[in-house]
Design a protein around this motif. Sequence first.
Motif, mmCIF file in Angstrom:
data_model
loop_
_atom_site.group_PDB
_atom_site.id
_atom_site.type_symbol
_atom_site.label_atom_id
_atom_site.label_comp_id
_atom_site.label_asym_id
_atom_site.label_seq_id
_atom_site.Cartn_x
_atom_site.Cartn_y
_atom_site.Cartn_z
ATOM 1 N N LEU A 38 43.886 31.502 43.224
ATOM 2 C CA LEU A 38 44.627 32.585 43.879
ATOM 3 C C LEU A 38 45.875 32.037 44.544
ATOM 4 C CD1 LEU A 38 45.020 35.447 44.988
ATOM 5 C CD2 LEU A 38 43.412 34.873 46.836
ATOM 6 N N MET A 39 45.730 30.954 45.280
ATOM 7 C CA MET A 39 46.893 30.363 45.951
ATOM 8 C C MET A 39 47.934 29.875 44.944
ATOM 9 S SD MET A 39 45.289 28.196 49.138
ATOM 10 C CE MET A 39 44.289 27.166 48.068
ATOM 11 N N ASN A 40 47.458 29.405 43.796
ATOM 12 C CA ASN A 40 48.367 28.863 42.780
ATOM 13 C C ASN A 40 48.920 29.921 41.840
ATOM 14 O OD1 ASN A 40 47.863 26.335 43.852
ATOM 15 N ND2 ASN A 40 46.320 25.806 42.327
ATOM 16 N N GLY A 41 48.464 31.159 41.993
ATOM 17 C CA GLY A 41 48.967 32.232 41.141
ATOM 18 C C GLY A 41 48.374 32.259 39.747
ATOM 19 N N ASN A 42 47.160 31.740 39.573
ATOM 20 C CA ASN A 42 46.495 31.760 38.259
ATOM 21 C C ASN A 42 45.856 33.134 38.037
ATOM 22 O OD1 ASN A 42 47.206 29.073 38.224
ATOM 23 N ND2 ASN A 42 45.149 28.323 38.643
ATOM 24 N N ILE A 43 46.699 34.109 37.801
ATOM 25 C CA ILE A 43 46.278 35.510 37.740
ATOM 26 C C ILE A 43 46.717 36.109 36.405
ATOM 27 C CG2 ILE A 43 46.470 37.779 38.835
ATOM 28 C CD1 ILE A 43 47.159 36.300 41.463
ATOM 29 N N ARG A 44 45.764 36.761 35.720
ATOM 30 C CA ARG A 44 46.111 37.381 34.440
ATOM 31 C C ARG A 44 45.464 38.754 34.334
ATOM 32 N NH1 ARG A 44 41.689 36.362 30.674
ATOM 33 N NH2 ARG A 44 40.247 34.756 31.456
ATOM 34 N N LYS A 45 46.170 39.647 33.646
ATOM 35 C CA LYS A 45 45.641 40.992 33.461
ATOM 36 C C LYS A 45 44.479 40.960 32.481
ATOM 37 C CE LYS A 45 46.994 45.764 32.451
ATOM 38 N NZ LYS A 45 48.081 46.676 32.036
ATOM 39 N N MET A 46 43.454 41.716 32.773
ATOM 40 C CA MET A 46 42.259 41.779 31.928
ATOM 41 C C MET A 46 42.238 43.102 31.171
ATOM 42 S SD MET A 46 40.667 38.889 32.813
ATOM 43 C CE MET A 46 38.889 38.965 32.571
ATOM 44 N N GLU A 47 41.806 43.026 29.919
ATOM 45 C CA GLU A 47 41.635 44.209 29.078
ATOM 46 C C GLU A 47 40.162 44.324 28.689
ATOM 47 O OE1 GLU A 47 44.111 46.098 28.798
ATOM 48 O OE2 GLU A 47 45.883 44.831 29.094
ATOM 49 N N ILE A 48 39.829 45.413 27.991
ATOM 50 C CA ILE A 48 38.442 45.581 27.558
ATOM 51 C C ILE A 48 37.989 44.388 26.727
ATOM 52 C CG2 ILE A 48 36.889 46.954 26.122
ATOM 53 C CD1 ILE A 48 38.429 49.435 26.954
ATOM 54 N N GLY A 73 40.481 53.990 35.225
ATOM 55 C CA GLY A 73 41.936 54.009 35.155
ATOM 56 C C GLY A 73 42.633 52.980 36.015
ATOM 57 N N LEU A 74 41.906 51.964 36.481
ATOM 58 C CA LEU A 74 42.509 50.912 37.306
ATOM 59 C C LEU A 74 43.049 49.792 36.424
ATOM 60 C CD1 LEU A 74 39.742 50.504 40.043
ATOM 61 C CD2 LEU A 74 41.934 51.660 40.332
ATOM 62 N N GLU A 75 44.078 49.126 36.908
ATOM 63 C CA GLU A 75 44.483 47.857 36.312
ATOM 64 C C GLU A 75 43.638 46.763 36.962
ATOM 65 O OE1 GLU A 75 48.578 46.746 36.167
ATOM 66 O OE2 GLU A 75 49.247 48.739 35.522
ATOM 67 N N ILE A 76 43.106 45.876 36.148
ATOM 68 C CA ILE A 76 42.218 44.845 36.665
ATOM 69 C C ILE A 76 42.743 43.475 36.263
ATOM 70 C CG2 ILE A 76 40.699 45.277 34.669
ATOM 71 C CD1 ILE A 76 39.539 43.865 38.052
ATOM 72 N N TYR A 77 42.752 42.559 37.226
ATOM 73 C CA TYR A 77 43.277 41.214 37.008
ATOM 74 C C TYR A 77 42.180 40.191 37.268
ATOM 75 C CZ TYR A 77 47.906 43.295 36.867
ATOM 76 O OH TYR A 77 49.005 44.050 36.506
ATOM 77 N N GLY A 78 42.167 39.148 36.473
ATOM 78 C CA GLY A 78 41.247 38.044 36.676
ATOM 79 C C GLY A 78 41.972 36.875 37.305
ATOM 80 N N ILE A 79 41.391 36.320 38.348
ATOM 81 C CA ILE A 79 41.965 35.156 39.040
ATOM 82 C C ILE A 79 41.137 33.940 38.657
ATOM 83 C CG2 ILE A 79 42.496 34.112 41.275
ATOM 84 C CD1 ILE A 79 42.669 36.990 42.396
ATOM 85 N N VAL A 116 32.762 44.518 36.246
ATOM 86 C CA VAL A 116 33.916 44.832 37.096
ATOM 87 C C VAL A 116 35.100 45.266 36.251
ATOM 88 C CG1 VAL A 116 35.647 43.819 38.625
ATOM 89 C CG2 VAL A 116 33.220 43.339 39.006
ATOM 90 N N VAL A 117 35.367 44.520 35.187
ATOM 91 C CA VAL A 117 36.524 44.819 34.342
ATOM 92 C C VAL A 117 36.366 46.174 33.654
ATOM 93 C CG1 VAL A 117 37.749 44.126 32.242
ATOM 94 C CG2 VAL A 117 37.169 42.413 33.987
ATOM 95 N N ARG A 118 35.235 46.404 33.045
ATOM 96 C CA ARG A 118 35.074 47.637 32.273
ATOM 97 C C ARG A 118 34.906 48.867 33.166
ATOM 98 N NH1 ARG A 118 32.449 46.282 26.367
ATOM 99 N NH2 ARG A 118 33.949 44.620 25.903
ATOM 100 N N LYS A 119 34.266 48.710 34.295
ATOM 101 C CA LYS A 119 34.146 49.822 35.244
ATOM 102 C C LYS A 119 35.532 50.183 35.784
ATOM 103 C CE LYS A 119 31.714 52.397 38.310
ATOM 104 N NZ LYS A 119 30.752 53.452 38.001
ATOM 105 N N SER A 120 36.362 49.184 36.053
ATOM 106 C CA SER A 120 37.719 49.436 36.548
ATOM 107 C C SER A 120 38.546 50.184 35.515
ATOM 108 C CB SER A 120 38.400 48.110 36.898
ATOM 109 O OG SER A 120 37.712 47.429 37.921
ATOM 110 N N ILE A 121 38.505 49.711 34.274
ATOM 111 C CA ILE A 121 39.277 50.354 33.208
ATOM 112 C C ILE A 121 38.774 51.777 32.964
ATOM 113 C CG2 ILE A 121 39.811 50.264 30.737
ATOM 114 C CD1 ILE A 121 39.801 47.185 31.002
ATOM 115 N N TYR A 122 37.472 51.974 33.056
ATOM 116 C CA TYR A 122 36.893 53.318 32.895
ATOM 117 C C TYR A 122 37.494 54.290 33.901
ATOM 118 C CZ TYR A 122 33.389 57.042 32.863
ATOM 119 O OH TYR A 122 32.760 58.266 32.795
#
Length: 319
Positions: free
Chosen positions: A44-54, A31-37, A23-29
């Motif tokens: 998700l409710m607590n906001g435990n969200i971070r940006k994912m890189e390759i 041009g999407l920004e991809i976040y991991g919850i 999911v992460v690498r296909k998204s970056i391929y």
Amino acid sequence: MKKIAVLTSGGDAPGMNAAIRAVVRKSIYHGLEIYGIENGFQGLMNGNIRKMEIGSVGDIIQRGGTILFSARSEEFKTPEGQQRGIEQLKKHEIEGLIVIGGDGSFRGAQKLTESGFPCIGIPGTIDNDIPGTDFTIGFDTALNTIIEAIDKIRDTATSHERTYVIEVMGRDAGDLALWAGLADGAESILIPEKKDDFKAVISKLKRGHERGKKHSIIILAEGVGSGFAYGKRIQDATNLETRVTVLGHIQRGGSPTASDRVLASRLGAKAVDLLLAGNGGRVVGIQQNQLVDHDILEILDQKHAINLDMYKLSNELSI
């Protein structure tokens, strides 16, 4: 669509990390920004969200479990909990969500889709109990873990001339027990989908003993009942020395098989493609080695069916 997110929910399954990676690498391929919850819908409710890189998903394809962690959340089943999740999605400007898990996770995904946040479900559960797909992520690995354990138990069963009851996971679905029992030549397979015929089990054990059989293996899915209670019933009825092994959570762990890694990679990429095409409320799967997708509500309305031909064959081969 510019920003999407991914989470894992419910019980962990080997191959979830391979799906996250895809999911992460296909998204970056694309041009999407991809976040991991992290920590599922609770996170998700607590906001435990971070940006994912390759590099966020480097060296994880071979690892069991989930780097995003997992949790079950009763609160997210409520309208108030869902609203908290929606607020977090809006805060991070996330436009689509990929949920890796089982049917309970898909219900959460459907609620978010109905609220305007398109979600795609990826079936990740060792039970293989999701309709609309031949296999779920984690099933093949868990199956091979069970088979390896049975092979070792059989050595002891033979050495001591014992009957062994082996309890495997499968509260509502008997796929693990059925496939493991057929693959390992079990004398009897007990699954939730078929009524337990205790007399037939005992009759088969006695016939085997009378013809000189030195050991027997019985596979019992946890949804049928307690392995220890069943083992006692067998020993009381046959007077044969009977032992019980409950495999438990060992079935969920371990490095995913090649089959699970490939399946997870294909399904993860397919989920991203669906979001890019503007689709939501879908569940991806595989049927006859072809990727498919179904409406989430269609999947949730169906009931998983066991392969009755395999069950019949197991009885024919264990005479």
